[in-house]
Design a protein around this motif. Structure first.
Motif, PDB file in Angstrom:
ATOM      1  N   PRO A 192      -5.095   7.438  -9.780  1.00 52.97           N
ATOM      2  CA  PRO A 192      -4.289   6.790  -9.003  1.00 52.97           C
ATOM      3  C   PRO A 192      -4.645   5.211  -9.147  1.00 52.97           C
ATOM      4  O   PRO A 192      -5.711   4.717  -9.240  1.00 52.97           O
ATOM      5  CB  PRO A 192      -4.362   7.212  -7.809  1.00 52.97           C
ATOM      6  CG  PRO A 192      -4.978   8.586  -7.953  1.00 52.97           C
ATOM      7  CD  PRO A 192      -5.940   8.563  -9.123  1.00 52.97           C
ATOM      8  N   ASP A 193      -3.624   4.363  -8.903  1.00 51.13           N
ATOM      9  CA  ASP A 193      -3.848   2.952  -9.118  1.00 51.13           C
ATOM     10  C   ASP A 193      -4.781   2.027  -8.216  1.00 51.13           C
ATOM     11  O   ASP A 193      -5.444   1.318  -8.537  1.00 51.13           O
ATOM     12  CB  ASP A 193      -2.476   2.452  -9.013  1.00 51.13           C
ATOM     13  CG  ASP A 193      -1.617   2.765  -7.903  1.00 51.13           C
ATOM     14  OD1 ASP A 193      -2.013   3.455  -6.985  1.00 51.13           O
ATOM     15  OD2 ASP A 193      -0.179   2.444  -7.937  1.00 51.13           O
TER      16      ASP A 193
ATOM     17  N   THR B 188       1.273   5.823  -2.023  1.00 52.96           N
ATOM     18  CA  THR B 188       2.642   5.475  -2.235  1.00 52.96           C
ATOM     19  C   THR B 188       3.119   5.823  -3.508  1.00 52.96           C
ATOM     20  O   THR B 188       2.319   6.266  -4.573  1.00 52.96           O
ATOM     21  CB  THR B 188       2.970   3.924  -1.942  1.00 52.96           C
ATOM     22  OG1 THR B 188       2.031   3.337  -2.789  1.00 52.96           O
ATOM     23  CG2 THR B 188       2.483   3.735  -0.576  1.00 52.96           C
ATOM     24  N   ASP B 189       4.364   5.394  -3.972  1.00 55.99           N
ATOM     25  CA  ASP B 189       5.045   5.735  -5.253  1.00 55.99           C
ATOM     26  C   ASP B 189       4.926   6.977  -5.829  1.00 55.99           C
ATOM     27  O   ASP B 189       4.596   7.390  -6.790  1.00 55.99           O
ATOM     28  CB  ASP B 189       4.268   4.611  -6.431  1.00 55.99           C
ATOM     29  CG  ASP B 189       4.937   4.315  -7.645  1.00 55.99           C
ATOM     30  OD1 ASP B 189       6.170   4.670  -7.660  1.00 55.99           O
ATOM     31  OD2 ASP B 189       4.406   3.966  -8.564  1.00 55.99           O
TER      32      ASP B 189
ATOM     33  N   GLY C  91       8.428  10.265   0.170  1.00 60.24           N
ATOM     34  CA  GLY C  91       7.909   9.653  -1.072  1.00 60.24           C
ATOM     35  C   GLY C  91       6.380   8.976  -0.912  1.00 60.24           C
ATOM     36  O   GLY C  91       6.205   8.265  -1.622  1.00 60.24           O
ATOM     37  N   PHE C  92       5.908   9.048   0.225  1.00 60.43           N
ATOM     38  CA  PHE C  92       4.862   8.184   0.597  1.00 60.43           C
ATOM     39  C   PHE C  92       4.112   8.754   1.945  1.00 60.43           C
ATOM     40  O   PHE C  92       4.730   9.606   2.746  1.00 60.43           O
ATOM     41  CB  PHE C  92       4.953   6.716   0.791  1.00 60.43           C
ATOM     42  CG  PHE C  92       5.533   6.375   2.118  1.00 60.43           C
ATOM     43  CD1 PHE C  92       4.524   6.051   3.359  1.00 60.43           C
ATOM     44  CD2 PHE C  92       6.957   6.111   2.291  1.00 60.43           C
ATOM     45  CE1 PHE C  92       5.023   5.618   4.322  1.00 60.43           C
ATOM     46  CE2 PHE C  92       7.301   5.985   3.490  1.00 60.43           C
ATOM     47  CZ  PHE C  92       6.442   5.599   4.723  1.00 60.43           C
ATOM     48  N   MET C  93       2.743   8.488   2.008  1.00 58.27           N
ATOM     49  CA  MET C  93       1.911   9.067   3.207  1.00 58.27           C
ATOM     50  C   MET C  93       1.146   7.973   3.678  1.00 58.27           C
ATOM     51  O   MET C  93       0.313   7.445   2.586  1.00 58.27           O
ATOM     52  CB  MET C  93       1.458  10.270   3.150  1.00 58.27           C
ATOM     53  CG  MET C  93       0.875  11.049   4.431  1.00 58.27           C
ATOM     54  SD  MET C  93       1.988  11.434   5.672  1.00 58.27           S
ATOM     55  CE  MET C  93       1.264  11.520   7.026  1.00 58.27           C
ATOM     56  N   SER C  94       0.965   7.529   4.888  1.00 59.01           N
ATOM     57  CA  SER C  94       0.012   6.530   5.292  1.00 59.01           C
ATOM     58  C   SER C  94      -0.576   6.745   6.462  1.00 59.01           C
ATOM     59  O   SER C  94       0.008   7.552   7.227  1.00 59.01           O
ATOM     60  CB  SER C  94       0.716   5.082   5.371  1.00 59.01           C
ATOM     61  OG  SER C  94       1.624   4.988   6.502  1.00 59.01           O
ATOM     62  N   PRO C  95      -1.809   5.956   6.892  1.00 55.30           N
ATOM     63  CA  PRO C  95      -2.436   6.468   8.054  1.00 55.30           C
ATOM     64  C   PRO C  95      -1.415   6.153   9.493  1.00 55.30           C
ATOM     65  O   PRO C  95      -1.886   6.316  10.638  1.00 55.30           O
ATOM     66  CB  PRO C  95      -3.692   5.448   7.969  1.00 55.30           C
ATOM     67  CG  PRO C  95      -3.328   4.500   7.022  1.00 55.30           C
ATOM     68  CD  PRO C  95      -2.368   5.323   6.266  1.00 55.30           C
TER      69      PRO C  95
END
Length: 387
Positions: free
Chosen positions: A102-103, A184-185, A274-278
């Motif tokens: 992953p980036d 993301t992405d 299309g993403f997951m964040s805290p």
């Protein structure tokens, strides 16, 4: 016979409300909404999983958890890890210092995939993790708390603190979790582009089917002996304990079931958005989930779903129309519902539902009355004899 008619009538009413919800979700909304609004509805349906878990946990079990975002996030991050590995193939990441990872790991000078990421190369393992990890984490929390008889406001505060701790941990481990930006992405699932309009339609229907399935599971749990004991435990915990039942085990089970359902919602959120964040794990989303359950009705499984949809859509419309005031408007709506309808919008049916009964339900009610009268449950008043 009376018990049979009573059980069938209650069960029929519950299945009827679930059937009506299924028609709304799978027929009405796809016909009324365009793809943008339908995608929003799919996102809001993922919140309904958590609201449904809270109805079981809080409404029927008396366990108020202010950290349900934890389990929503665990399910979401598990699915996001699989999707991110797929999106980080060597061809797509050829410009990185270390292709094939992953980036955000490459930005933080990590040169190989961490060991706990490796199993998420498998979709089968990912699905199992989505289902098992939230329930396992809930078991650890519940077993530690309920065996020591921690309950009420103390349990709510502890779950809220755990949500904060997990959020800080995810943000602090940026090289392994993506940090504040999250993961993301996310573009494909086994080569299938999840950003395409047709994919969004399919994901919406999958979301609705899974939600209906969870509703049926919840209904089955409440209709069995465990559900009756759970309700008694909520009302008179000490009496249930003195009757010989292990109260802690019942609480652990319903808490794990709520986490299990929430994890499914988190995984579907990642696929839908299309993403997951805290930002979906901390205190604010966890309290919003409680608001969904309270507005819809914390004693109604279907009410929790409607609450999630209505509050989320209201939040979106208010934010579009009044960008500076939408938070106050949402707060006012919540206060109004709590003051006027303490048991949520579902209590409206409890007050006026008898006027909307179907002919079949009326037939059941009449049949029950006749059966009760023939068995001696109801007697006509005796006529006074005249001399």
């Amino acid at each position: 016979m009376n018990r049979l008619f009573s059980f069938f009538q209650d069960r029929h009413a519950g299945l009827g409300s679930i059937l009506l919800l299924a028609i709304v979700l799978m027929v009405v909304m796809p016909l009324v909404f365009d793809i943008y609004r339908l995608n929003l509805a799919g996102r809001y349906l993922t919140y309904a999983f958590v609201a449904l878990g809270l109805v079981l946990c809080w409404g029927y079990g008396g366990i108020l958890s202010l950290g349900q975002g934890i389990f929503f996030g665990i399910g979401g991050y598990a699915m996001a890890m699989f999707l991110k590995i797929e999106a980080s193939d060597p061809e797509s990441t050829s410009i990185q210092t270390t292709p094939g990872i992953p980036d955000f790991m490459d930005w933080n000078r990590i040169t190989e995939l961490p060991w706990f990421w490796v199993p998420f190369n498998s979709l089968t393992f990912t699905i199992i993790a989505v289902l098992v990890l939230p329930a396992a984490f809930a078991f650890l929390i519940g077993f530690a708390m309920f065996k020591r008889r921690v309950s009420g406001v103390y349990f709510a505060i502890i779950t809220q603190a755990l949500a904060v701790v997990l959020t800080i941990l995810i943000i602090g481990q940026q090289g392994y979790t993506g940090g504040i930006n999250g993961i993301t992405d996310l573009r494909t699932l086994m080569g299938w582009d999840i950003r395409d309009d047709s994919a969004r339609y399919l994901l919406y229907y999958l979301n609705a089917v899974l939600l209906i399935g969870c509703l049926l599971i919840g209904r089955w749990v409440l209709n069995c002996k465990y559900g009756r004991i759970l309700t008694a435990l909520r009302d008179k915990e000490e009496r249930v304990r003195f009757s010989g039942y292990d109260v802690a085990n019942f609480k652990v089970f319903i808490f794990c079931l709520a986490a299990f359902i929430s994890g499914i919602g988190g995984a579907m959120f990642t696929l839908q958005v299309g993403f997951m964040s805290p930002s979906f794990i901390g205190i604010v989303p966890s309290i919003e989930f409680v608001i969904f359950a309270a507005v819809g009705g914390r004693l109604s499984l279907v009410g929790g779903v409607y609450g999630a949809l209505l509050v989320s859509f209201a939040k979106t419309m208010f934010a579009e129309a009044y960008p500076q005031l939408w938070q106050f408007l949402i707060g006012a709506v919540f206060i109004l519902v709590v003051l006027v309808l303490p048991y949520g919008l579902a209590s409206i049916y409890g007050r006026f539902g008898h006027r909307m009964r179907t002919p079949f339900e009326r037939w059941l009610g009449d049949r029950k009355a006749r059966s009760s009268a023939s068995s001696g449950g109801f007697q006509e008043p005796l006529q006074e004899k005249r001399p």
